[in-house]
Design a protein around this motif. Sequence first.
Motif, PDB file in Angstrom:
ATOM      1  N   ALA A   1       9.598  11.916  -3.401  1.00  0.00           N
ATOM      2  CA  ALA A   1       8.675  11.649  -4.494  1.00  0.00           C
ATOM      3  C   ALA A   1       7.706  10.330  -4.299  1.00  0.00           C
ATOM      4  O   ALA A   1       6.767  10.609  -4.656  1.00  0.00           O
ATOM      5  CB  ALA A   1       9.418  11.436  -5.763  1.00  0.00           C
ATOM      6  N   THR A   2       8.346   9.489  -3.524  1.00  0.00           N
ATOM      7  CA  THR A   2       7.349   8.156  -3.419  1.00  0.00           C
ATOM      8  C   THR A   2       6.103   8.544  -2.368  1.00  0.00           C
ATOM      9  O   THR A   2       4.915   8.176  -2.726  1.00  0.00           O
ATOM     10  CB  THR A   2       8.046   7.317  -2.755  1.00  0.00           C
ATOM     11  OG1 THR A   2       9.359   6.609  -3.532  1.00  0.00           O
ATOM     12  CG2 THR A   2       7.298   5.920  -2.388  1.00  0.00           C
ATOM     13  N   TRP A   3       6.448   9.304  -1.447  1.00  0.00           N
ATOM     14  CA  TRP A   3       5.246   9.779  -0.621  1.00  0.00           C
ATOM     15  C   TRP A   3       4.163  10.944  -1.174  1.00  0.00           C
ATOM     16  O   TRP A   3       3.033  10.965  -0.767  1.00  0.00           O
ATOM     17  CB  TRP A   3       5.976  10.291   0.812  1.00  0.00           C
ATOM     18  CG  TRP A   3       6.716   9.095   1.464  1.00  0.00           C
ATOM     19  CD1 TRP A   3       8.104   9.135   1.328  1.00  0.00           C
ATOM     20  CD2 TRP A   3       6.472   8.029   1.841  1.00  0.00           C
ATOM     21  NE1 TRP A   3       8.636   7.932   2.126  1.00  0.00           N
ATOM     22  CE2 TRP A   3       7.476   7.300   2.388  1.00  0.00           C
ATOM     23  CE3 TRP A   3       4.998   7.434   2.147  1.00  0.00           C
ATOM     24  CZ2 TRP A   3       7.307   6.128   2.807  1.00  0.00           C
ATOM     25  CZ3 TRP A   3       5.083   6.027   2.758  1.00  0.00           C
ATOM     26  CH2 TRP A   3       6.145   5.660   3.275  1.00  0.00           C
TER      27      TRP A   3
ATOM     28  N   VAL B   1       1.086  -1.241   0.043  1.00  0.00           N
ATOM     29  CA  VAL B   1       0.014   0.065   0.043  1.00  0.00           C
ATOM     30  C   VAL B   1       0.716   1.175   0.004  1.00  0.00           C
ATOM     31  O   VAL B   1       0.382   2.132  -0.698  1.00  0.00           O
ATOM     32  CB  VAL B   1      -0.939   0.057   1.275  1.00  0.00           C
ATOM     33  CG1 VAL B   1      -1.855   1.122   1.424  1.00  0.00           C
ATOM     34  CG2 VAL B   1      -1.963  -1.020   1.119  1.00  0.00           C
ATOM     35  N   ALA B   2       1.992   1.302   0.877  1.00  0.00           N
ATOM     36  CA  ALA B   2       2.712   2.329   0.907  1.00  0.00           C
ATOM     37  C   ALA B   2       3.452   2.527  -0.310  1.00  0.00           C
ATOM     38  O   ALA B   2       3.873   3.918  -0.873  1.00  0.00           O
ATOM     39  CB  ALA B   2       3.998   2.255   2.040  1.00  0.00           C
ATOM     40  N   LEU B   3       3.973   1.614  -1.208  1.00  0.00           N
ATOM     41  CA  LEU B   3       4.369   1.718  -2.338  1.00  0.00           C
ATOM     42  C   LEU B   3       3.402   1.708  -3.751  1.00  0.00           C
ATOM     43  O   LEU B   3       3.774   1.854  -4.979  1.00  0.00           O
ATOM     44  CB  LEU B   3       5.467   0.669  -2.694  1.00  0.00           C
ATOM     45  CG  LEU B   3       6.566   0.597  -1.675  1.00  0.00           C
ATOM     46  CD1 LEU B   3       7.401  -0.773  -1.949  1.00  0.00           C
ATOM     47  CD2 LEU B   3       7.487   1.842  -1.988  1.00  0.00           C
TER      48      LEU B   3
ATOM     49  N   PRO C   1      10.148  11.490 -11.147  1.00  0.00           N
ATOM     50  CA  PRO C   1      10.927  12.216 -10.126  1.00  0.00           C
ATOM     51  C   PRO C   1      11.890  11.159  -9.612  1.00  0.00           C
ATOM     52  O   PRO C   1      12.820  11.597  -8.793  1.00  0.00           O
ATOM     53  CB  PRO C   1       9.810  12.441  -9.317  1.00  0.00           C
ATOM     54  CG  PRO C   1       8.844  11.520  -9.298  1.00  0.00           C
ATOM     55  CD  PRO C   1       8.641  11.172 -10.893  1.00  0.00           C
ATOM     56  N   HIS C   2      12.080  10.019  -9.854  1.00  0.00           N
ATOM     57  CA  HIS C   2      12.675   8.838  -9.025  1.00  0.00           C
ATOM     58  C   HIS C   2      14.084   8.821  -9.631  1.00  0.00           C
ATOM     59  O   HIS C   2      14.308   8.689 -10.995  1.00  0.00           O
ATOM     60  CB  HIS C   2      11.967   7.657  -9.008  1.00  0.00           C
ATOM     61  CG  HIS C   2      10.740   7.235  -8.349  1.00  0.00           C
ATOM     62  ND1 HIS C   2      10.474   7.777  -6.955  1.00  0.00           N
ATOM     63  CD2 HIS C   2       9.429   7.618  -8.806  1.00  0.00           C
ATOM     64  CE1 HIS C   2       9.237   7.756  -6.544  1.00  0.00           C
ATOM     65  NE2 HIS C   2       8.397   7.596  -7.835  1.00  0.00           N
ATOM     66  N   ARG C   3      15.194   8.470  -8.963  1.00  0.00           N
ATOM     67  CA  ARG C   3      16.478   8.262  -9.301  1.00  0.00           C
ATOM     68  C   ARG C   3      16.503   7.038 -10.137  1.00  0.00           C
ATOM     69  O   ARG C   3      15.890   6.141  -9.697  1.00  0.00           O
ATOM     70  CB  ARG C   3      17.423   8.714  -8.357  1.00  0.00           C
ATOM     71  CG  ARG C   3      17.790   9.896  -7.745  1.00  0.00           C
ATOM     72  CD  ARG C   3      19.043   9.712  -6.675  1.00  0.00           C
ATOM     73  NE  ARG C   3      18.623   8.857  -5.873  1.00  0.00           N
ATOM     74  CZ  ARG C   3      19.374   8.628  -4.684  1.00  0.00           C
ATOM     75  NH1 ARG C   3      20.847   8.629  -5.064  1.00  0.00           N
ATOM     76  NH2 ARG C   3      19.003   7.684  -3.595  1.00  0.00           N
TER      77      ARG C   3
ATOM     78  N   GLY D   1       1.300   6.447  -9.976  1.00  0.00           N
ATOM     79  CA  GLY D   1       1.721   7.698 -10.406  1.00  0.00           C
ATOM     80  C   GLY D   1       2.189   7.587 -11.762  1.00  0.00           C
ATOM     81  O   GLY D   1       2.181   8.425 -12.732  1.00  0.00           O
ATOM     82  N   ALA D   2       2.873   6.304 -12.135  1.00  0.00           N
ATOM     83  CA  ALA D   2       3.548   5.997 -13.332  1.00  0.00           C
ATOM     84  C   ALA D   2       2.367   6.116 -14.588  1.00  0.00           C
ATOM     85  O   ALA D   2       2.350   6.787 -15.695  1.00  0.00           O
ATOM     86  CB  ALA D   2       4.110   4.726 -13.580  1.00  0.00           C
ATOM     87  N   LEU D   3       1.053   5.662 -14.115  1.00  0.00           N
ATOM     88  CA  LEU D   3       0.038   5.329 -14.891  1.00  0.00           C
ATOM     89  C   LEU D   3      -0.622   6.605 -15.210  1.00  0.00           C
ATOM     90  O   LEU D   3      -0.978   7.097 -16.272  1.00  0.00           O
ATOM     91  CB  LEU D   3      -1.014   4.507 -14.313  1.00  0.00           C
ATOM     92  CG  LEU D   3      -0.823   3.059 -14.661  1.00  0.00           C
ATOM     93  CD1 LEU D   3      -1.949   2.196 -13.786  1.00  0.00           C
ATOM     94  CD2 LEU D   3      -0.671   2.308 -15.825  1.00  0.00           C
TER      95      LEU D   3
END
Length: 504
Positions: A169-171, A122-124, A148-150, A130-132
């Motif tokens: 960015a994950t949060w 759920v956290a991820l 936004p991710h490395r 976001g990608a979709l």
Amino acid sequence: MGTGRATAENTGAGATGAVGAPSSFLSATTAVVVGAAVGDSEAVRAAGAVGAGDRSSEVAVLAALRARPLRFPFTRDSLRCWAYLAGGAVLGLVTAVLLLALTALGLGLSVVGVGLPLLLAVALSGLPAGALERRLLRLVEPEPVPDPHRALPGAGRPARLRTRLRERATWRELAHTLLVAPPLAAAGLGLTALLLFSATLVVSPLVVRALAPETVMLIPGHAVPGPLHALPFTAVGLAGLYLGGHAGALLTTAHVRLARLLLGPREEDSGGQVLELTRSRARLADAFEAERRRIERDLHDGAQQQLVALTMTLGLAAHELRGYVDSGGGDADGGDADGADADGVDGPAGALVLVDRARGEARQALEQLRALVRGIHPQVLTDHGLAAAVVEVALRHPVPVEVDLDLPGRLPGPVETTAYFTVTEALTNAAKHSGATAVTVHGRVSDGRLVLQVTDDGRGGADPAAGAGLQGLADRVAILRGRLMVTSPTGGPTRLRLEVPCSG
């Protein structure tokens, strides 16, 4: 001499040799900016914050709405808005159902430890959602929202997991998925229902005619007798479609702006990397400068002193030989002062000639070594500052040079070194390539920045890519967060302008 105003003019008489750093450069077409007004660190920061730049730009849908407000509901842009809103509504609803199920199942099973992986999922969950969403935005935005991710090439799953959990960015993506997407999806679903209902009203006369003589009630409790009586509903449907087109554009604009804010990169996402990159470049520059000082010191205290001693020894040998020849001692060893010995050397007189020649070559090597040491880092720059060092260079230059430097005092060491080698590089080019007959060096400190300009009246038409000297200077200036510009139109004049903060 290093402070205050320094003005010098060299007529060029008797000057020999090239001046300054050994590299050459200066090449520019009409106007070329070599260094950015910001340093490399800011350039990296700007590249890492593409999303920030996109967020400040206008949304494409809103721009189309402003350009054609009356015709917008009947354009392709309006259709794309509705397609985006319908797709977002479906994605939001499916995501909400899955997250609710995973959360409930994870909390229920967490008492036995089995639900922890589900809660981690759920956290991820914002990552795929976001990608979709970023891919779905391509329906209405020509410029994609960057990830936004490395990038983590070659990293294993545990390393990827730890990195993603530490990224802000994950949060932000999770917040978008849990808090922003559901209400926006509900609004999109409502507008989609309005669109379908309005489209139904538009074709209501055809529906009434097709179902006749059955009773059709478009409004509960009010039957429509015939197709003509359904025409007002057609007008209402057209109005609903028209207003819905504008509403869809506004809702799409809100979607895009929130997606840019939460799903795109921010400056702080790469701030730590940018800071470390800047520090590493500064450390590299300091290490290079320290190594160059060490080489200078070794040459000055080692090879240069040995050459001085060799010159003195050869001078003493020449003096002794000259006295021996003058005393007529050439016949003592069976040789003749005027004749040649077995080795083909003209006795002591010939040896004296060779010693004098060796002494002259040692002096020439010593002068070249001194010029090399002075080019690595002149002592006058360390002792007396930029103004005195530039004046010394100008007095040794083969082209007349006028120096006008008005400095309030000593500048930071890196600033003085960068400015000095910028001047010497420009003067070297003016002497070698431009065909200049006069050069002017002008410098002032304004608003905490050193502004230095070197101008020659040469033929111009220089090319920055012709040599590595200018690129090296640009890299040095970039570390100091300065700017280096070259203007060299065909026919001249050529101007090199340096701007660098005096804070170093």
